[in-house]
Design a protein around this motif. Structure first.
Motif, PDB file in Angstrom:
ATOM      1  N   MET A  38       0.822  -1.209   0.000  1.00 24.32           N
ATOM      2  CA  MET A  38       0.000   0.000   0.000  1.00 24.32           C
ATOM      3  C   MET A  38       0.856   1.258   0.000  1.00 24.32           C
ATOM      4  O   MET A  38       0.357   2.359   0.196  1.00 24.32           O
ATOM      5  CB  MET A  38      -0.947  -0.037   1.204  1.00 24.32           C
ATOM      6  CG  MET A  38      -1.988  -1.146   1.043  1.00 24.32           C
ATOM      7  SD  MET A  38      -3.205  -1.189   2.381  1.00 24.32           S
ATOM      8  CE  MET A  38      -2.338  -2.178   3.594  1.00 24.32           C
ATOM      9  N   GLY A  39       2.144   1.070  -0.232  1.00 18.78           N
ATOM     10  CA  GLY A  39       3.045   2.222  -0.269  1.00 18.78           C
ATOM     11  C   GLY A  39       3.151   2.933   1.056  1.00 18.78           C
ATOM     12  O   GLY A  39       3.472   4.120   1.110  1.00 18.78           O
ATOM     13  N   ALA A  40       2.876   2.203   2.130  1.00 22.25           N
ATOM     14  CA  ALA A  40       2.760   2.852   3.446  1.00 22.25           C
ATOM     15  C   ALA A  40       4.098   2.944   4.177  1.00 22.25           C
ATOM     16  O   ALA A  40       4.989   2.127   3.968  1.00 22.25           O
ATOM     17  CB  ALA A  40       1.770   2.089   4.314  1.00 22.25           C
ATOM     18  N   THR A  41       4.216   3.925   5.022  1.00 26.42           N
ATOM     19  CA  THR A  41       5.300   4.014   5.989  1.00 26.42           C
ATOM     20  C   THR A  41       4.853   3.299   7.252  1.00 26.42           C
ATOM     21  O   THR A  41       3.872   3.698   7.877  1.00 26.42           O
ATOM     22  CB  THR A  41       5.597   5.490   6.340  1.00 26.42           C
ATOM     23  OG1 THR A  41       5.897   6.183   5.137  1.00 26.42           O
ATOM     24  CG2 THR A  41       6.761   5.600   7.317  1.00 26.42           C
ATOM     25  N   PRO A  42       5.527   2.196   7.625  1.00 21.34           N
ATOM     26  CA  PRO A  42       5.128   1.464   8.833  1.00 21.34           C
ATOM     27  C   PRO A  42       5.358   2.314  10.084  1.00 21.34           C
ATOM     28  O   PRO A  42       6.367   2.997  10.184  1.00 21.34           O
ATOM     29  CB  PRO A  42       6.079   0.259   8.837  1.00 21.34           C
ATOM     30  CG  PRO A  42       6.619   0.173   7.452  1.00 21.34           C
ATOM     31  CD  PRO A  42       6.661   1.572   6.935  1.00 21.34           C
ATOM     32  N   LEU A  43       4.426   2.285  11.009  1.00 17.93           N
ATOM     33  CA  LEU A  43       4.555   3.085  12.229  1.00 17.93           C
ATOM     34  C   LEU A  43       4.503   2.246  13.498  1.00 17.93           C
ATOM     35  O   LEU A  43       5.402   2.271  14.312  1.00 17.93           O
ATOM     36  CB  LEU A  43       3.420   4.118  12.298  1.00 17.93           C
ATOM     37  CG  LEU A  43       3.390   5.198  11.225  1.00 17.93           C
ATOM     38  CD1 LEU A  43       2.132   6.051  11.387  1.00 17.93           C
ATOM     39  CD2 LEU A  43       4.628   6.078  11.319  1.00 17.93           C
ATOM     40  N   PHE A  44       3.412   1.494  13.662  1.00 22.66           N
ATOM     41  CA  PHE A  44       3.169   0.809  14.925  1.00 22.66           C
ATOM     42  C   PHE A  44       2.836  -0.669  14.716  1.00 22.66           C
ATOM     43  O   PHE A  44       2.231  -1.038  13.712  1.00 22.66           O
ATOM     44  CB  PHE A  44       1.986   1.449  15.661  1.00 22.66           C
ATOM     45  CG  PHE A  44       2.134   2.918  15.877  1.00 22.66           C
ATOM     46  CD1 PHE A  44       3.152   3.416  16.677  1.00 22.66           C
ATOM     47  CD2 PHE A  44       1.263   3.808  15.274  1.00 22.66           C
ATOM     48  CE1 PHE A  44       3.288   4.781  16.878  1.00 22.66           C
ATOM     49  CE2 PHE A  44       1.387   5.183  15.470  1.00 22.66           C
ATOM     50  CZ  PHE A  44       2.411   5.663  16.273  1.00 22.66           C
ATOM     51  N   PHE A  45       3.210  -1.474  15.701  1.00 22.66           N
ATOM     52  CA  PHE A  45       2.851  -2.887  15.682  1.00 22.66           C
ATOM     53  C   PHE A  45       2.188  -3.277  16.997  1.00 22.66           C
ATOM     54  O   PHE A  45       2.519  -2.739  18.053  1.00 22.66           O
ATOM     55  CB  PHE A  45       4.111  -3.755  15.492  1.00 22.66           C
ATOM     56  CG  PHE A  45       4.405  -4.046  14.051  1.00 22.66           C
ATOM     57  CD1 PHE A  45       4.743  -3.023  13.192  1.00 22.66           C
ATOM     58  CD2 PHE A  45       4.313  -5.340  13.564  1.00 22.66           C
ATOM     59  CE1 PHE A  45       5.006  -3.285  11.857  1.00 22.66           C
ATOM     60  CE2 PHE A  45       4.574  -5.605  12.225  1.00 22.66           C
ATOM     61  CZ  PHE A  45       4.929  -4.585  11.370  1.00 22.66           C
ATOM     62  N   PHE A  90       0.995 -19.611  18.470  1.00 24.92           N
ATOM     63  CA  PHE A  90       0.247 -18.737  17.558  1.00 24.92           C
ATOM     64  C   PHE A  90       0.819 -17.326  17.635  1.00 24.92           C
ATOM     65  O   PHE A  90       1.065 -16.823  18.726  1.00 24.92           O
ATOM     66  CB  PHE A  90      -1.222 -18.617  17.984  1.00 24.92           C
ATOM     67  CG  PHE A  90      -2.079 -19.802  17.696  1.00 24.92           C
ATOM     68  CD1 PHE A  90      -2.826 -19.869  16.531  1.00 24.92           C
ATOM     69  CD2 PHE A  90      -2.173 -20.842  18.609  1.00 24.92           C
ATOM     70  CE1 PHE A  90      -3.648 -20.953  16.278  1.00 24.92           C
ATOM     71  CE2 PHE A  90      -2.981 -21.938  18.363  1.00 24.92           C
ATOM     72  CZ  PHE A  90      -3.721 -21.991  17.195  1.00 24.92           C
ATOM     73  N   ILE A  91       0.954 -16.706  16.487  1.00 26.16           N
ATOM     74  CA  ILE A  91       1.417 -15.324  16.450  1.00 26.16           C
ATOM     75  C   ILE A  91       0.400 -14.495  15.671  1.00 26.16           C
ATOM     76  O   ILE A  91       0.035 -14.852  14.552  1.00 26.16           O
ATOM     77  CB  ILE A  91       2.790 -15.211  15.740  1.00 26.16           C
ATOM     78  CG1 ILE A  91       3.801 -16.170  16.363  1.00 26.16           C
ATOM     79  CG2 ILE A  91       3.307 -13.777  15.767  1.00 26.16           C
ATOM     80  CD1 ILE A  91       5.062 -16.335  15.529  1.00 26.16           C
ATOM     81  N   SER A  92      -0.067 -13.436  16.277  1.00 31.89           N
ATOM     82  CA  SER A  92      -1.013 -12.555  15.608  1.00 31.89           C
ATOM     83  C   SER A  92      -0.473 -11.146  15.649  1.00 31.89           C
ATOM     84  O   SER A  92      -0.189 -10.618  16.721  1.00 31.89           O
ATOM     85  CB  SER A  92      -2.354 -12.631  16.336  1.00 31.89           C
ATOM     86  OG  SER A  92      -3.160 -11.536  15.968  1.00 31.89           O
ATOM     87  N   ILE A  93      -0.321 -10.560  14.475  1.00 35.76           N
ATOM     88  CA  ILE A  93       0.274  -9.232  14.410  1.00 35.76           C
ATOM     89  C   ILE A  93      -0.675  -8.245  13.738  1.00 35.76           C
ATOM     90  O   ILE A  93      -1.328  -8.585  12.749  1.00 35.76           O
ATOM     91  CB  ILE A  93       1.626  -9.284  13.660  1.00 35.76           C
ATOM     92  CG1 ILE A  93       2.648  -9.996  14.555  1.00 35.76           C
ATOM     93  CG2 ILE A  93       2.113  -7.897  13.275  1.00 35.76           C
ATOM     94  CD1 ILE A  93       4.007 -10.120  13.955  1.00 35.76           C
ATOM     95  N   THR A  94      -0.769  -7.073  14.314  1.00 31.98           N
ATOM     96  CA  THR A  94      -1.479  -5.973  13.667  1.00 31.98           C
ATOM     97  C   THR A  94      -0.457  -4.895  13.374  1.00 31.98           C
ATOM     98  O   THR A  94       0.308  -4.514  14.262  1.00 31.98           O
ATOM     99  CB  THR A  94      -2.574  -5.413  14.591  1.00 31.98           C
ATOM    100  OG1 THR A  94      -3.431  -6.487  14.980  1.00 31.98           O
ATOM    101  CG2 THR A  94      -3.401  -4.353  13.871  1.00 31.98           C
ATOM    102  N   ALA A  95      -0.423  -4.456  12.132  1.00 31.95           N
ATOM    103  CA  ALA A  95       0.552  -3.453  11.718  1.00 31.95           C
ATOM    104  C   ALA A  95      -0.186  -2.209  11.249  1.00 31.95           C
ATOM    105  O   ALA A  95      -1.180  -2.303  10.529  1.00 31.95           O
ATOM    106  CB  ALA A  95       1.431  -3.987  10.593  1.00 31.95           C
ATOM    107  N   ILE A  96       0.307  -1.069  11.683  1.00 26.57           N
ATOM    108  CA  ILE A  96      -0.334   0.202  11.351  1.00 26.57           C
ATOM    109  C   ILE A  96       0.688   1.092  10.654  1.00 26.57           C
ATOM    110  O   ILE A  96       1.819   1.226  11.106  1.00 26.57           O
ATOM    111  CB  ILE A  96      -0.827   0.893  12.639  1.00 26.57           C
ATOM    112  CG1 ILE A  96      -1.843  -0.012  13.344  1.00 26.57           C
ATOM    113  CG2 ILE A  96      -1.460   2.252  12.333  1.00 26.57           C
ATOM    114  CD1 ILE A  96      -1.967   0.244  14.819  1.00 26.57           C
ATOM    115  N   GLY A  97       0.274   1.658   9.528  1.00 25.33           N
ATOM    116  CA  GLY A  97       1.163   2.555   8.798  1.00 25.33           C
ATOM    117  C   GLY A  97       0.375   3.727   8.267  1.00 25.33           C
ATOM    118  O   GLY A  97      -0.838   3.811   8.424  1.00 25.33           O
TER     119      GLY A  97
END
Lengths: 286, 286
Positions: A38-45, A90-97
């Motif tokens: 999405m061409g995003a700059t990753p910020l938070f996880f 189990f690993i569940s990740i939410t990434a915000i950019g």
């Protein structure tokens, strides 16, 4: 933009050959790859883990590696959840950019005659997986790419800012499967020319040892974590050259977008058939 | 504000007595409760699920129920991830809400002499769990509260706007455990007066049948999903009255905050000991 991915032991990874460190890197980069598309700059996880007793002694190493990798990739771990699990990790990740809504590229923007391209290697990760699953020595480059993929965040940001790029997504389920999604979203088809694919000697050697067809592996093997995108034909030469100058490696041209809503594959100007299997991580080879 | 919670089969729920519909509601409200504690207005949800073959036939019901519950609670499901699982059903939710940074109440704001209060019932959920785990008929109210908790979103928003409220969190791991977290964050202690607790006849009857101590159950049983908060002493009477007018039920006064950094529990003016066990969902009774 926000994205969420799950990784499940014995569905997406095996603790037998994935160290806690490589697992941490993979978990992070699988999600970064979604942001890259999405061409995003990753910020938070946010990191959620469910830990079985069998993984207790590895969890500190995993968490330290995850935090280190967050620092390296300039993202901040802002929270999460930790629970027990009965038997699997189990690993569940939410990434915000953040990305510019003016330049974000969707899957639905491909037009007839656009050039279909990929940034990244096709099939490398699958070779690594097959080598690891079958306890084969060697194939180290491919194992490394499978175990520790690196998301193409910079490429995603750059490509999203190019006017000539009409659509983009990441390649995670195998090229053909992902291309189908892009074509469906854009209401187009595609013509793939396999003569564009240039395989390295190492790649061909590993395919031979592992008894895998190099084309089939490149087109159907999953977890490439490259970027699949389309470029307006008249701007392709300039974009190809700018890409090389900016990133120091070549994007790969794969074919063209067609108005006919099917995907045709050609080699030496002859149509060939690719056996597309739904991608699963374990339990089948190509 | 953003929050993430995991629910794992046979760690947090059992498919034996949790229907797909109740599981969907619980998964949603457990996360809404986290937002409620921050006085947030819930906005968006991401749903990640890992589904074993044994749950395939229930998954559509689960998803439909989840979407319905999102509509009922005015949140929008914006994405997620679905994968296979080898044997357990795994639910990972990310919830996003918005709250006013001017009025958000933290765990760290409690001061000496503040009144400690809870909105919601204590121990009800645990009674339901114990009845279900032991295949006991009846206890329907408590089973319902365990299976389908309702987050106190409106109360959270209202409480966060009251100047007299000094700290807030949700009660999910059991009152004593969560109160310890609040006290640690605020660098205070608390004095709980159990004479404030008024138990209903149904509650006492179920405790008796299930062989549980009513005080122990109320103070240590988990998954209450109420709100624990502190109020400046001189404003307590007004807040108590406004709360009743606004929500139609009484908040519960539990005790007072003290400067001494321990938690003391009194009944009939005598100190008593509560056996605090780390909260686990299954495998132990109180």
């Amino acid at each position: 933009v926000i994205t969420k991915d799950l990784l499940v032991e014995d569905v997406h990874f095996r603790t037998r050959y994935s160290s806690p460190e490589s697992l941490a890197q993979k978990a992070l980069h699988v999600n970064l790859s979604d942001l890259a598309a999405m061409g995003a700059t990753p910020l938070f996880f946010l990191l959620g883990i469910s830990v079985p007793n069998t993984y207790f002694e590895s969890i500190e190493t995993f968490l330290n590696a995850f935090v280190d990798e967050c620092k390296k990739t300039d993202v901040v771990l802002i929270g999460g959840d930790t629970t027990k699990s009965t038997d699997k990790f189990f690993i569940s990740i939410t990434a915000i950019g953040t990305s510019d809504s003016q330049t974000i590229k969707k899957r639905s923007g491909a037009n007839q005659s656009d050039i279909l391209c990929v940034s990244g290697n096709l099939g490398y990760s699958h070779l690594g997986l097959i080598a690891l699953e079958n306890d084969q020595d060697g194939h180290d480059l491919f194992k490394e790419i499978f175990l520790k993929p690196v998301a193409r965040v910079k490429e995603g940001k750059w490509l999203s800012r190019q006017d000539s790029v009409t659509s983009m997504m990441d390649v995670s389920d195998g090229l053909i499967t992902d291309l189908k999604k892009l074509c469906t979203a854009s209401q187009v088809g595609a013509s793939l020319n396999l003569d564009h694919l240039e395989f390295s000697t190492d790649y061909l050697a590993s395919c031979s040892v592992l008894n895998l067809d190099p084309y089939q592996t490149a087109l159907v093997g999953g977890e490439d974590y490259g970027l699949l995108f389309t470029v307006a034909a008249d701007a392709f030469a300039a974009l190809e050259s700018d890409f090389l100058k900016t990133f120091g490696y070549r994007l790969k041209k794969l074919g063209t977008i067609s108005s006919q809503k099917i995907i045709n594959v050609f080699k030496n100007n002859k149509p060939i058939t690719i056996i597309e299997k739904p991608f699963t991580h374990f339990g089948e080879s190509l």
